[in-house]
Design a protein around this motif. Structure first.
Motif, PDB file in Angstrom:
ATOM      1  N   ILE A  36       0.831  -1.202   0.000  1.00  0.00           N
ATOM      2  CA  ILE A  36       0.000   0.000   0.000  1.00  0.00           C
ATOM      3  C   ILE A  36       0.870   1.258   0.000  1.00  0.00           C
ATOM      4  CG2 ILE A  36      -1.623   1.358   1.385  1.00  0.00           C
ATOM      5  CD1 ILE A  36      -2.787  -1.346   2.352  1.00  0.00           C
ATOM      6  N   LEU A  37       1.863   1.290   0.863  1.00  0.00           N
ATOM      7  CA  LEU A  37       2.715   2.474   0.992  1.00  0.00           C
ATOM      8  C   LEU A  37       3.545   2.718  -0.260  1.00  0.00           C
ATOM      9  CD1 LEU A  37       3.899   2.018   4.684  1.00  0.00           C
ATOM     10  CD2 LEU A  37       2.338   3.772   3.813  1.00  0.00           C
ATOM     11  N   ALA A  38       3.910   1.653  -0.957  1.00  0.00           N
ATOM     12  CA  ALA A  38       4.750   1.798  -2.147  1.00  0.00           C
ATOM     13  C   ALA A  38       4.083   2.665  -3.211  1.00  0.00           C
ATOM     14  CB  ALA A  38       5.086   0.429  -2.725  1.00  0.00           C
ATOM     15  N   SER A  39       2.753   2.673  -3.232  1.00  0.00           N
ATOM     16  CA  SER A  39       2.028   3.426  -4.254  1.00  0.00           C
ATOM     17  C   SER A  39       1.595   4.813  -3.770  1.00  0.00           C
ATOM     18  CB  SER A  39       0.791   2.640  -4.698  1.00  0.00           C
ATOM     19  OG  SER A  39      -0.114   2.485  -3.614  1.00  0.00           O
ATOM     20  N   ARG A  40       1.950   5.152  -2.531  1.00  0.00           N
ATOM     21  CA  ARG A  40       1.496   6.411  -1.947  1.00  0.00           C
ATOM     22  C   ARG A  40       2.540   7.505  -2.136  1.00  0.00           C
ATOM     23  NH1 ARG A  40      -2.163   6.065   2.270  1.00  0.00           N
ATOM     24  NH2 ARG A  40      -1.849   8.309   2.379  1.00  0.00           N
ATOM     25  N   ARG A  41       2.348   8.348  -3.122  1.00  0.00           N
ATOM     26  CA  ARG A  41       3.297   9.431  -3.385  1.00  0.00           C
ATOM     27  C   ARG A  41       3.240  10.517  -2.315  1.00  0.00           C
ATOM     28  NH1 ARG A  41       3.111  10.908  -9.725  1.00  0.00           N
ATOM     29  NH2 ARG A  41       5.067  11.918  -9.126  1.00  0.00           N
ATOM     30  N   ASP A  42       2.114  10.577  -1.588  1.00  0.00           N
ATOM     31  CA  ASP A  42       1.993  11.578  -0.528  1.00  0.00           C
ATOM     32  C   ASP A  42       2.740  11.177   0.739  1.00  0.00           C
ATOM     33  OD1 ASP A  42       0.032   9.496  -0.392  1.00  0.00           O
ATOM     34  OD2 ASP A  42      -0.976  10.605   1.197  1.00  0.00           O
ATOM     35  N   ILE A  43       3.111   9.908   0.866  1.00  0.00           N
ATOM     36  CA  ILE A  43       3.906   9.454   2.010  1.00  0.00           C
ATOM     37  C   ILE A  43       5.377   9.512   1.616  1.00  0.00           C
ATOM     38  CG2 ILE A  43       4.438   7.522   3.542  1.00  0.00           C
ATOM     39  CD1 ILE A  43       1.747   8.809   4.102  1.00  0.00           C
ATOM     40  N   ARG A  44       6.157  10.317   2.337  1.00  0.00           N
ATOM     41  CA  ARG A  44       7.549  10.554   1.943  1.00  0.00           C
ATOM     42  C   ARG A  44       8.560   9.961   2.917  1.00  0.00           C
ATOM     43  NH1 ARG A  44       4.620  15.050   1.048  1.00  0.00           N
ATOM     44  NH2 ARG A  44       5.477  16.265   2.780  1.00  0.00           N
ATOM     45  N   ALA A  45       8.111   9.423   4.038  1.00  0.00           N
ATOM     46  CA  ALA A  45       8.998   8.744   4.988  1.00  0.00           C
ATOM     47  C   ALA A  45       8.159   7.817   5.845  1.00  0.00           C
ATOM     48  CB  ALA A  45       9.754   9.743   5.859  1.00  0.00           C
ATOM     49  N   VAL A  46       8.771   6.715   6.288  1.00  0.00           N
ATOM     50  CA  VAL A  46       8.069   5.695   7.066  1.00  0.00           C
ATOM     51  C   VAL A  46       8.862   5.404   8.336  1.00  0.00           C
ATOM     52  CG1 VAL A  46       7.205   3.315   7.085  1.00  0.00           C
ATOM     53  CG2 VAL A  46       7.096   4.666   4.977  1.00  0.00           C
ATOM     54  N   VAL A  47       8.149   5.278   9.449  1.00  0.00           N
ATOM     55  CA  VAL A  47       8.755   4.887  10.724  1.00  0.00           C
ATOM     56  C   VAL A  47       8.221   3.516  11.109  1.00  0.00           C
ATOM     57  CG1 VAL A  47       8.920   5.391  13.200  1.00  0.00           C
ATOM     58  CG2 VAL A  47       9.076   7.257  11.528  1.00  0.00           C
ATOM     59  N   LEU A  48       9.119   2.598  11.443  1.00  0.00           N
ATOM     60  CA  LEU A  48       8.749   1.266  11.931  1.00  0.00           C
ATOM     61  C   LEU A  48       9.052   1.202  13.419  1.00  0.00           C
ATOM     62  CD1 LEU A  48       7.905  -1.735  11.334  1.00  0.00           C
ATOM     63  CD2 LEU A  48      10.361  -2.193  11.097  1.00  0.00           C
ATOM     64  N   THR A  49       8.029   0.943  14.226  1.00  0.00           N
ATOM     65  CA  THR A  49       8.215   0.922  15.669  1.00  0.00           C
ATOM     66  C   THR A  49       7.322  -0.170  16.266  1.00  0.00           C
ATOM     67  OG1 THR A  49       8.163   2.308  17.674  1.00  0.00           O
ATOM     68  CG2 THR A  49       6.437   2.691  16.019  1.00  0.00           C
ATOM     69  N   SER A  50       7.244  -0.216  17.585  1.00  0.00           N
ATOM     70  CA  SER A  50       6.368  -1.188  18.236  1.00  0.00           C
ATOM     71  C   SER A  50       5.591  -0.500  19.339  1.00  0.00           C
ATOM     72  CB  SER A  50       7.172  -2.354  18.821  1.00  0.00           C
ATOM     73  OG  SER A  50       7.876  -1.939  19.976  1.00  0.00           O
ATOM     74  N   ALA A  51       4.516  -1.146  19.770  1.00  0.00           N
ATOM     75  CA  ALA A  51       3.701  -0.598  20.840  1.00  0.00           C
ATOM     76  C   ALA A  51       4.315  -0.861  22.214  1.00  0.00           C
ATOM     77  CB  ALA A  51       2.294  -1.192  20.780  1.00  0.00           C
ATOM     78  N   SER A  52       5.329  -1.701  22.270  1.00  0.00           N
ATOM     79  CA  SER A  52       5.937  -2.102  23.538  1.00  0.00           C
ATOM     80  C   SER A  52       7.210  -1.316  23.824  1.00  0.00           C
ATOM     81  CB  SER A  52       6.263  -3.598  23.515  1.00  0.00           C
ATOM     82  OG  SER A  52       7.005  -3.970  24.659  1.00  0.00           O
ATOM     83  N   ALA A  53       7.403  -0.962  25.092  1.00  0.00           N
ATOM     84  CA  ALA A  53       8.644  -0.316  25.510  1.00  0.00           C
ATOM     85  C   ALA A  53       9.747  -1.344  25.751  1.00  0.00           C
ATOM     86  CB  ALA A  53       8.408   0.492  26.791  1.00  0.00           C
ATOM     87  N   ARG A  54       9.405  -2.634  25.726  1.00  0.00           N
ATOM     88  CA  ARG A  54      10.367  -3.682  26.071  1.00  0.00           C
ATOM     89  C   ARG A  54      11.065  -4.289  24.866  1.00  0.00           C
ATOM     90  NH1 ARG A  54       7.572  -7.898  29.944  1.00  0.00           N
ATOM     91  NH2 ARG A  54       9.631  -8.857  29.644  1.00  0.00           N
ATOM     92  N   ALA A  55      10.541  -4.049  23.670  1.00  0.00           N
ATOM     93  CA  ALA A  55      11.152  -4.670  22.491  1.00  0.00           C
ATOM     94  C   ALA A  55      10.554  -4.093  21.221  1.00  0.00           C
ATOM     95  CB  ALA A  55      10.934  -6.180  22.502  1.00  0.00           C
ATOM     96  N   LEU A  56      11.407  -3.932  20.190  1.00  0.00           N
ATOM     97  CA  LEU A  56      10.838  -3.795  18.847  1.00  0.00           C
ATOM     98  C   LEU A  56      10.209  -5.139  18.511  1.00  0.00           C
ATOM     99  CD1 LEU A  56      10.337  -2.409  16.138  1.00  0.00           C
ATOM    100  CD2 LEU A  56      12.565  -3.268  15.392  1.00  0.00           C
ATOM    101  N   SER A  57      11.007  -6.198  18.630  1.00  0.00           N
ATOM    102  CA  SER A  57      10.510  -7.567  18.509  1.00  0.00           C
ATOM    103  C   SER A  57      11.626  -8.516  18.918  1.00  0.00           C
ATOM    104  CB  SER A  57      10.076  -7.883  17.076  1.00  0.00           C
ATOM    105  OG  SER A  57       9.798  -9.270  16.942  1.00  0.00           O
ATOM    106  N   VAL A  58      11.247  -9.608  19.582  1.00  0.00           N
ATOM    107  CA  VAL A  58      12.221 -10.637  19.939  1.00  0.00           C
ATOM    108  C   VAL A  58      12.320 -11.698  18.856  1.00  0.00           C
ATOM    109  CG1 VAL A  58      11.974 -10.293  22.413  1.00  0.00           C
ATOM    110  CG2 VAL A  58      10.481 -11.932  21.240  1.00  0.00           C
TER     111      VAL A  58
END
Length: 253
Positions: A36-58
């Motif tokens: 979806i994001l690949a086709s969105r010209r209005d989106i110019r930067a992406v942040v990948l994060t997590s809802a947890s303060a303990r890990a992005l992911s294990v």
């Protein structure tokens, strides 16, 4: 997994409990969002994060570990496709590393362009200690960032490193205080989003082409991209603003 958009920035947030183990459904959703994001010209930067303060992911959910070779192959193919879809986004992607960012979680972060680590982050690939290995692109992407020797040590021993070591080795680009990672990533994304879209995306394309296909291919990609960009509206505006000694007003067209 959620997607929040604001002012040319998309924030993709992993959600699966305190340690955010990655499930097949989460990887499928990540692939879907990347498409979806690949086709969105209005989106110019992406942040990948997590809802947890303990890990992005294990990393991968051990409860979903394949029990046979055929399933293992299918799982690996799906994992590679999801991470490649993220990696191939035209927009720069910034990952927020915190707590334990290990295994498949760190492999996911390797598919992004920029990585910001909170100072309490522990990073590593412990898969060999479970009898498997970092098969989600870890053996391929990690050496390009930190060199073959250091990559071999991380991958073959399964030991964790801290954020400062990761910064010294080039695995992350910034280290920030605990709890500040997402704010720092969003601010970086805002800075990127203010810059001319096509110039930023051409930079990402050429960086990736040279790393994957070698210097000759990278040089050719640069020549093709800059020839097209010289007459773009933002390049014309940037040149005029410089000569007029004023702040440029970019349209990102």
């Amino acid at each position: 997994m959620s997607l929040i958009e604001s002012d040319g920035i998309a924030v993709v947030r992993l959600e699966n409990g305190p340690l955010t183990p990655l499930t097949a459904a989460m990887r499928a959703r990540l692939h879907e969002l990347a498409d979806i994001l690949a086709s969105r010209r209005d989106i110019r930067a992406v942040v990948l994060t997590s809802a947890s303060a303990r890990a992005l992911s294990v990393g991968s959910d051990i409860a979903e570990f394949p029990r046979d070779g055929a399933t293992g192959r299918e799982t690996s193919v799906a994992e590679h496709r999801a991470y490649r879809a993220l990696e191939e986004l035209p927009q720069p992607v910034i990952a927020v590393l915190r707590g334990h960012t290990i295994g498949g979680g760190l492999e996911l972060a390797l598919a992004t362009d920029l990585r910001i680590a909170e100072q309490n982050t522990a990073l590593g690939f412990p898969e060999v200690r479970l009898g498997v290995f970092a098969s989600g692109g870890g053996t391929q992407r990690l050496p390009a960032l930190i060199g073959r020797g250091r990559a071999a040590e991380m991958l073959m021993l399964g030991n964790l490193i801290d954020a400062r070591t990761a910064l010294t080795w080039g695995l992350v680009t910034r280290v920030v205080p605990e709890g500040d990672g997402e704010n720092a990533a969003v601010e970086m994304a805002r800075e990127i989003a203010r810059l001319p879209r096509r110039g930023v995306q051409a930079t990402k394309t050429c960086l990736r082409r040279g790393l994957l296909d070698g210097r000759t291919a990278g040089d050719a990609a640069e020549i093709d991209a800059i020839a097209d960009l010289y007459t773009s509206p933002d390049a014309v505006e940037g040149r005029r603003a410089f000569l007029d000694k004023r702040t440029p007003v970019f349209t990102h067209l």
